[in-house]
Design a protein around this motif. Structure first.
Motif, PDB file in Angstrom:
ATOM      1  N   ARG A 188       0.834  -1.203   0.000  1.00 36.03           N
ATOM      2  CA  ARG A 188       0.000   0.000   0.000  1.00 36.03           C
ATOM      3  C   ARG A 188       0.873   1.260   0.000  1.00 36.03           C
ATOM      4  N   HIS A 189       1.973   1.224   0.754  1.00 32.67           N
ATOM      5  CA  HIS A 189       2.914   2.346   0.806  1.00 32.67           C
ATOM      6  C   HIS A 189       3.524   2.602  -0.576  1.00 32.67           C
ATOM      7  N   ALA A 190       3.976   1.537  -1.227  1.00 31.18           N
ATOM      8  CA  ALA A 190       4.579   1.682  -2.556  1.00 31.18           C
ATOM      9  C   ALA A 190       3.560   2.184  -3.568  1.00 31.18           C
ATOM     10  N   ASP A 191       2.328   1.718  -3.469  1.00 36.64           N
ATOM     11  CA  ASP A 191       1.270   2.215  -4.361  1.00 36.64           C
ATOM     12  C   ASP A 191       1.066   3.717  -4.188  1.00 36.64           C
ATOM     13  N   ALA A 192       1.078   4.174  -2.931  1.00 42.39           N
ATOM     14  CA  ALA A 192       0.896   5.605  -2.671  1.00 42.39           C
ATOM     15  C   ALA A 192       2.042   6.419  -3.274  1.00 42.39           C
ATOM     16  N   VAL A 216      20.420   2.964  -3.616  1.00 45.52           N
ATOM     17  CA  VAL A 216      19.426   2.782  -4.682  1.00 45.52           C
ATOM     18  C   VAL A 216      20.090   2.286  -5.963  1.00 45.52           C
ATOM     19  N   PHE A 217      21.203   2.913  -6.343  1.00 48.42           N
ATOM     20  CA  PHE A 217      21.903   2.480  -7.555  1.00 48.42           C
ATOM     21  C   PHE A 217      22.339   1.018  -7.444  1.00 48.42           C
ATOM     22  N   SER A 218      22.803   0.629  -6.259  1.00 51.00           N
ATOM     23  CA  SER A 218      23.242  -0.752  -6.061  1.00 51.00           C
ATOM     24  C   SER A 218      22.086  -1.732  -6.219  1.00 51.00           C
ATOM     25  N   ALA A 219      20.949  -1.405  -5.609  1.00 53.71           N
ATOM     26  CA  ALA A 219      19.787  -2.282  -5.723  1.00 53.71           C
ATOM     27  C   ALA A 219      19.306  -2.358  -7.163  1.00 53.71           C
ATOM     28  N   TYR A 220      19.282  -1.229  -7.832  1.00 53.05           N
ATOM     29  CA  TYR A 220      18.829  -1.226  -9.217  1.00 53.05           C
ATOM     30  C   TYR A 220      19.798  -1.976 -10.118  1.00 53.05           C
ATOM     31  N   ALA A 221      21.093  -1.824  -9.879  1.00 56.14           N
ATOM     32  CA  ALA A 221      22.090  -2.537 -10.684  1.00 56.14           C
ATOM     33  C   ALA A 221      21.897  -4.039 -10.591  1.00 56.14           C
ATOM     34  N   ALA A 222      21.585  -4.526  -9.375  1.00 56.42           N
ATOM     35  CA  ALA A 222      21.359  -5.967  -9.207  1.00 56.42           C
ATOM     36  C   ALA A 222      20.101  -6.426  -9.939  1.00 56.42           C
ATOM     37  N   ILE A 223      19.052  -5.617  -9.894  1.00 52.63           N
ATOM     38  CA  ILE A 223      17.800  -5.978 -10.566  1.00 52.63           C
ATOM     39  C   ILE A 223      17.962  -5.942 -12.083  1.00 52.63           C
ATOM     40  N   ALA A 224      18.591  -4.888 -12.594  1.00 55.60           N
ATOM     41  CA  ALA A 224      18.701  -4.683 -14.034  1.00 55.60           C
ATOM     42  C   ALA A 224      19.958  -5.295 -14.634  1.00 55.60           C
ATOM     43  N   ASN A 225      20.819  -5.849 -13.776  1.00 59.31           N
ATOM     44  CA  ASN A 225      22.104  -6.394 -14.231  1.00 59.31           C
ATOM     45  C   ASN A 225      22.867  -5.332 -15.021  1.00 59.31           C
ATOM     46  N   ASP A 226      22.988  -4.153 -14.406  1.00 57.88           N
ATOM     47  CA  ASP A 226      23.567  -2.986 -15.068  1.00 57.88           C
ATOM     48  C   ASP A 226      24.912  -2.642 -14.428  1.00 57.88           C
ATOM     49  N   PRO A 227      26.023  -2.923 -15.115  1.00 61.19           N
ATOM     50  CA  PRO A 227      27.342  -2.666 -14.513  1.00 61.19           C
ATOM     51  C   PRO A 227      27.639  -1.186 -14.307  1.00 61.19           C
ATOM     52  N   GLU A 228      27.054  -0.303 -15.126  1.00 61.89           N
ATOM     53  CA  GLU A 228      27.308   1.119 -14.961  1.00 61.89           C
ATOM     54  C   GLU A 228      26.701   1.634 -13.657  1.00 61.89           C
ATOM     55  N   TYR A 229      25.490   1.188 -13.334  1.00 63.84           N
ATOM     56  CA  TYR A 229      24.900   1.586 -12.059  1.00 63.84           C
ATOM     57  C   TYR A 229      25.655   0.961 -10.891  1.00 63.84           C
ATOM     58  N   ALA A 230      26.185  -0.234 -11.076  1.00 62.33           N
ATOM     59  CA  ALA A 230      26.988  -0.853 -10.014  1.00 62.33           C
ATOM     60  C   ALA A 230      28.246  -0.036  -9.757  1.00 62.33           C
ATOM     61  N   ARG A 231      28.875   0.430 -10.829  1.00 65.07           N
ATOM     62  CA  ARG A 231      30.084   1.258 -10.679  1.00 65.07           C
ATOM     63  C   ARG A 231      29.744   2.562  -9.975  1.00 65.07           C
ATOM     64  N   ARG A 232      28.653   3.184 -10.382  1.00 64.74           N
ATOM     65  CA  ARG A 232      28.273   4.456  -9.764  1.00 64.74           C
ATOM     66  C   ARG A 232      27.849   4.253  -8.307  1.00 64.74           C
ATOM     67  N   ALA A 246      12.488   5.844  -4.353  1.00 64.58           N
ATOM     68  CA  ALA A 246      13.042   4.815  -5.233  1.00 64.58           C
ATOM     69  C   ALA A 246      13.326   3.526  -4.473  1.00 64.58           C
ATOM     70  N   ASP A 247      13.859   3.647  -3.265  1.00 63.64           N
ATOM     71  CA  ASP A 247      14.229   2.479  -2.468  1.00 63.64           C
ATOM     72  C   ASP A 247      13.010   1.629  -2.108  1.00 63.64           C
ATOM     73  N   ILE A 248      11.946   2.285  -1.668  1.00 64.98           N
ATOM     74  CA  ILE A 248      10.725   1.552  -1.298  1.00 64.98           C
ATOM     75  C   ILE A 248      10.138   0.861  -2.522  1.00 64.98           C
ATOM     76  N   LEU A 249      10.100   1.542  -3.644  1.00 70.01           N
ATOM     77  CA  LEU A 249       9.555   0.945  -4.868  1.00 70.01           C
ATOM     78  C   LEU A 249      10.378  -0.269  -5.314  1.00 70.01           C
ATOM     79  N   LEU A 250      11.698  -0.167  -5.232  1.00 72.64           N
ATOM     80  CA  LEU A 250      12.544  -1.297  -5.626  1.00 72.64           C
ATOM     81  C   LEU A 250      12.367  -2.485  -4.676  1.00 72.64           C
ATOM     82  N   GLN A 251      12.298  -2.216  -3.381  1.00 74.27           N
ATOM     83  CA  GLN A 251      12.128  -3.306  -2.426  1.00 74.27           C
ATOM     84  C   GLN A 251      10.764  -3.985  -2.602  1.00 74.27           C
ATOM     85  N   VAL A 252       9.726  -3.200  -2.865  1.00 71.99           N
ATOM     86  CA  VAL A 252       8.403  -3.803  -3.058  1.00 71.99           C
ATOM     87  C   VAL A 252       8.328  -4.510  -4.413  1.00 71.99           C
TER      88      VAL A 252
END
Length: 627
Positions: free
Chosen positions: A455-459, A555-571, A483-489
C-alpha cells in the motif's frame, strides 16, 4: 537579467532575480580600508542565440604590482538552486554542480525534474580556484543561495589586464555537457576510475582534451598517449591521505583530488573501538546510561542536548546498527580483525546500548518509538521508527533472538498506524523484515507487513514526482527513499509497475549527483544544510560529503542488481565510497564536510568537529559487502 533557452517548454529563467548576475567584488586597499579598489573590473555580457558569453576584464590601476588571494575577487552566479516553490521545483529549479579547478572549470546545472534542456557553463579564459555561498539563513534548509566564483590568485603589473570569461549554453544531459564544453573552449576533462581508494588499490586517470596537445603531464609526469587520442596515468597508492593531481595540457590546467584511505577493515575496527570507548555515556545520569552521544573532537568529550539533533536518540542509532553489523562481519569472516580485544569491547558496548534502547527509546509491547531518552515522545518524528526497527533486525541477525524480529515488526506496524504509509522514510527495512518474518514462520505478521508495504509503494507510485514536503521541502533524501521503497516492493511482489515507478525516481535522483573530478564531489549528492542542524559550527552551506548522500548509492546498487547494469553498479560503489571521508583513519569522525571557501563571508572548507550521526556511512559500506 533573465536567461531562458529557446526550446525550453517551461520557459525557465535560470538566473534567480534576488541576486545580481556577474557582479564582481574586489578587495579593499590595505592602507585605506573602505577606499576605492586598486583593481578595476569591467563586465561584458552578450547573447549569441541561446549562448550567453560573459567577459570580466580586471585591470591593475595602481603603480605597484598587485597580488591577489583566492578570496579577494568574487563573481556572482545566481542560479535557481532552491526549494522555495513546490510547484516550480521539477520544472524551474536546478541542482548546480560547481567545479572550480583551474582553467577547465565548469558548472553543470541540471533541472531538478530531469527534463532537458539543462544549463552548462564552461570557462573560456582565466582560471577559477574555489567558490563561496551567500545565502539567507532565514530560509533555513530550502535555499542554497548564490554562488560566488573566485578566480585563481593573480599577479598583475601596473596597468596590466587579465580576463575571466565563460560561455553558458543549453545541454541535453551530463554526457552532452562535456561534448558542448569541448566545442566552446580548450577544455580538458580529467576522469578517475575511483576517487576514494583504499591502500593497495590502483588509481587510473583518463584525460581528454578538446584540442590536440603535444604533451599532457600530471604533477609534472608525462601521461601515456592512448590510440583513441586520450591520455592515461596509473598510480599505485600505498599511503593514506589526500592527493592533489595537477593536469597540464598545453596552456590548460585541471586540479583534481583523490583520497586514499587505510585498509577498510582497519578503518572500521578503529571507528568501532572509538565509539565503544568514547561515545557511550557511562556517567551518573541513569536515563542516559548506555546511550551513544555526539563527540566533540576539539574538546575531547561527549556532548548531549535535548534539542533533537544532539539528543540521545534519532540518528545516533546508526552507531548501534554499525556495531551490530561489525560483529556480524567478524563472525562471518567478512572482515579481518587486527586487535582481538576490539570485538569483545564492542560486544559489551552493544549490549549496554541495546539495554538503553529497550529502556529509554522503545516500548517493545506497543512498538512505539520515542525521540529521546526518558521515553520522551513530546516530538513526533516518523523517521525514527524504521531506524530502530533496523536496529532490532541487526540484533536478530547477530544473536538469532526471534523476539527482536517481533519487536521490529511492532515498530513498523506502529509506524503505519501513525501515518507512515504516506511518509518517505530514510532507510526502510522492507526486505530485511519480510525475510526475517518468513524465516521465523510468522504468516499473519508477514501478511500484515506485506499489505502495509505494498500500500505504501502504491501511494508513492501514485504521487510520482510531486513530492510532499518533509523536514526540507525537497531533497535527495525524499527522492531516494521513494526509489528504495519501490525497488524493495518490486522484489517483494514482482509487479512491473513498481519497477517502472522506481525508474522514474532514479531519473530524478540522478540529477543530484556530481560529475566533478574531486573526491568531495564525484557521485556525491547535493545537500546544503546538514552542517547547521547536526554540526558544532551550525553553518549552512554545501556539505560534500554528508553521509545521506550515499542513499543514492544504495538505490543504484539495488537497481544494478535488478537490471544487471554494470554502470549503475560502478556508480553505486563511487557513491558509497564518496561518504567515507567522514570517517577518519584514527577512529574519529565528522558529521559533515562544509565545502565552500566562504559562507556569508565566514571561512568554511572544514570537517565539523562533531562526530554525531555520520556512522551510517560505514553502515552502507558494510551492507554493500554483504551483497
Amino acid at each position: 537579467m533573465e536567461l531562458r533557452f529557446a526550446n525550453d517548454p517551461h520557459r525557465m529563467n535560470w538566473l534567480r532575480p534576488d541576486y545580481p548576475y556577474a557582479k564582481v567584488s574586489l578587495p579593499e586597499p590595505f592602507e585605506n580600508p573602505g577606499g576605492a579598489p586598486k583593481l578595476d573590473a569591467q563586465v561584458s555580457t552578450t547573447f549569441v542565440g541561446d549562448e550567453l558569453r560573459t567577459e570580466i576584464t580586471l585591470t591593475n590601476l595602481s603603480d605597484r604590482p598587485f597580488f591577489t588571494r583566492v578570496d579577494d575577487i568574487g563573481i556572482s552566479l545566481p542560479l535557481e538552486d532552491r526549494y522555495d516553490d513546490p510547484q516550480a521545483i521539477g520544472t524551474r529549479r536546478c541542482n548546480a554542480q560547481v567545479f572550480c579547478g583551474g582553467s577547465s572549470s565548469f558548472v553543470l546545472a541540471l533541472r531538478m525534474g530531469g527534463e532537458a534542456p539543462h544549463l552548462g557553463l564552461v570557462l573560456t579564459e582565466g582560471s577559477l580556484s574555489a567558490y563561496s555561498i551567500e545565502r539567507d539563513a532565514t530560509r533555513e534548509s530550502n535555499d542554497r543561495g548564490c554562488f560566488i566564483l573566485h578566480p585563481s590568485p593573480l599577479v598583475l603589473e601596473p596597468g596590466e589586464q587579465t580576463r575571466v570569461s565563460w560561455s553558458i549554453f543549453p545541454c541535453l544531459d551530463k554526457k552532452d555537457f562535456f561534448v558542448q564544453a569541448g566545442r566552446r573552449s580548450r577544455f580538458v576533462r580529467a576522469e578517475w576510475d575511483r576517487h576514494v581508494l583504499f591502500v593497495g588499490e590502483t588509481a587510473r586517470l583518463r584525460i581528454e582534451a578538446s584540442f590536440p596537445p603535444s604533451q599532457v603531464t600530471v604533477n609534472g609526469v608525462p601521461a601515456q598517449r592512448e590510440p583513441d587520442g586520450s591520455f592515461t596515468v596509473e598510480f599505485d597508492v600505498n599511503e593514506p591521505g589526500e592527493r592533489e593531481m595537477v593536469v597540464r595540457a598545453g596552456d590548460r590546467t585541471v586540479h583534481t583530488r583523490i583520497l586514499v584511505k587505510d585498509r577498510f577493515d582497519d578503518v572500521l575496527e578503529r571507528r568501532c573501538d572509538f565509539i565503544a570507548r568514547h561515545q557511550q555515556y557511562d556517567g551518573s545520569i541513569d536515563n542516559l546510561r548506555g546511550a551513544f552521544l555526539t563527540y566533540d573532537n576539539e574538546e575531547d568529550h561527549r556532548y548531549y542536548n535535548h534539542v533533537n539533533d544532539y539528543n540521545g536518540g534519532r540518528e545516533r542509532v546508526g552507531m548501534g546498527i554499525l556495531l551490530a553489523q561489525y560483529l556480524c562481519a567478524v563472525r562471518d569472516g567478512i572482515i579481518e580483525v587486527t586487535d582481538r580485544l576490539v570485538p569483545l569491547l564492542v560486544r559489551e558496548s552493544l549490549d549496554k546500548y541495546a539495554a538503553y534502547v529497550r529502556r529509554e527509546l522503545i516500548d517493545e509491547e506497543s512498538g512505539t518509538s520515542f525521540n529521546d531518552m526518558g521515553r520522551d515522545g513530546s516530538y513526533k518524528r516518523l523517521y525514527n521508527a524504521p531506524w530502530y526497527a533496523s536496529f532490532f533486525l541487526e540484533l536478530h541477525r547477530l544473536d538469532g533472538n526471534p523476539e527482536d524480529v517481533v519487536v521490529a515488526y511492532r515498530i513498523i506496524a506502529r509506524f503505519y498506524e501513525e501515518g507512515g504509509g504516506r511518509f518517505y522514510p530514510i532507510e526502510h527495512p522492507i526486505s530485511a523484515l519480510m525475510n526475517a518474518l518468513e524465516a521465523l514462520g510468522l504468516p499473519s505478521e508477514l501478511a500484515a507487513a506485506r499489505e502495509n508495504f505494498v500500500r505504501h509503494a502504491d501511494a508513492i507510485a501514485t504521487v510520482g514526482t510531486l513530492y510532499p514536503p518533509s523536514e526540507v521541502n525537497y531533497e535527495q533524501s525524499i527522492v531516494a527513499p521513494a526509489a528504495d521503497i519501490l525497488l524493495q516492493v518490486y522484489l517483494l511482489t514482482g509487479e512491473e509497475k513498481f519497477l517502472k515507478a522506481a525508474r522514474e525516481q532514479i531519473k530524478i535522483l540522478d540529477q543530484f549527483n556530481g560529475v566533478q573530478p574531486d573526491y568531495h564531489l564525484r557521485e556525491v549528492a547535493v545537500r546544503h544544510w546538514d552542517g547547521h542542524w547536526f554540526g558544532k559550527r551550525r553553518t549552512y552551506g554545501d556539505t560534500f560529503p554528508h553521509y545521506w548522500s550515499a542513499l543514492t548509492g544504495n538505490v543504484f546498487s539495488a537497481y544494478a542488481a535488478i537490471a544487471n547494469d554494470p554502470e549503475y553498479a560502478r556508480r553505486a560503489d563511487a557513491s558509497l565510497r564518496g561518504v567515507l571521508p567522514l570517517i577518519f583513519d584514527d577512529g574519529r569522525a565528522a558529521c559533515a564536510y562544509v565545502y565552500p571557501l566562504l559562507i556569508n563571508g565566514q571561512r568554511a572548507q572544514y570537517f565539523d568537529p562533531y562526530a554525531n550521526d555520520q556512522d551510517w556511512a560505514l553502515v552502507f559500506t558494510l551492507r554493500s559487502l554483504h551483497r
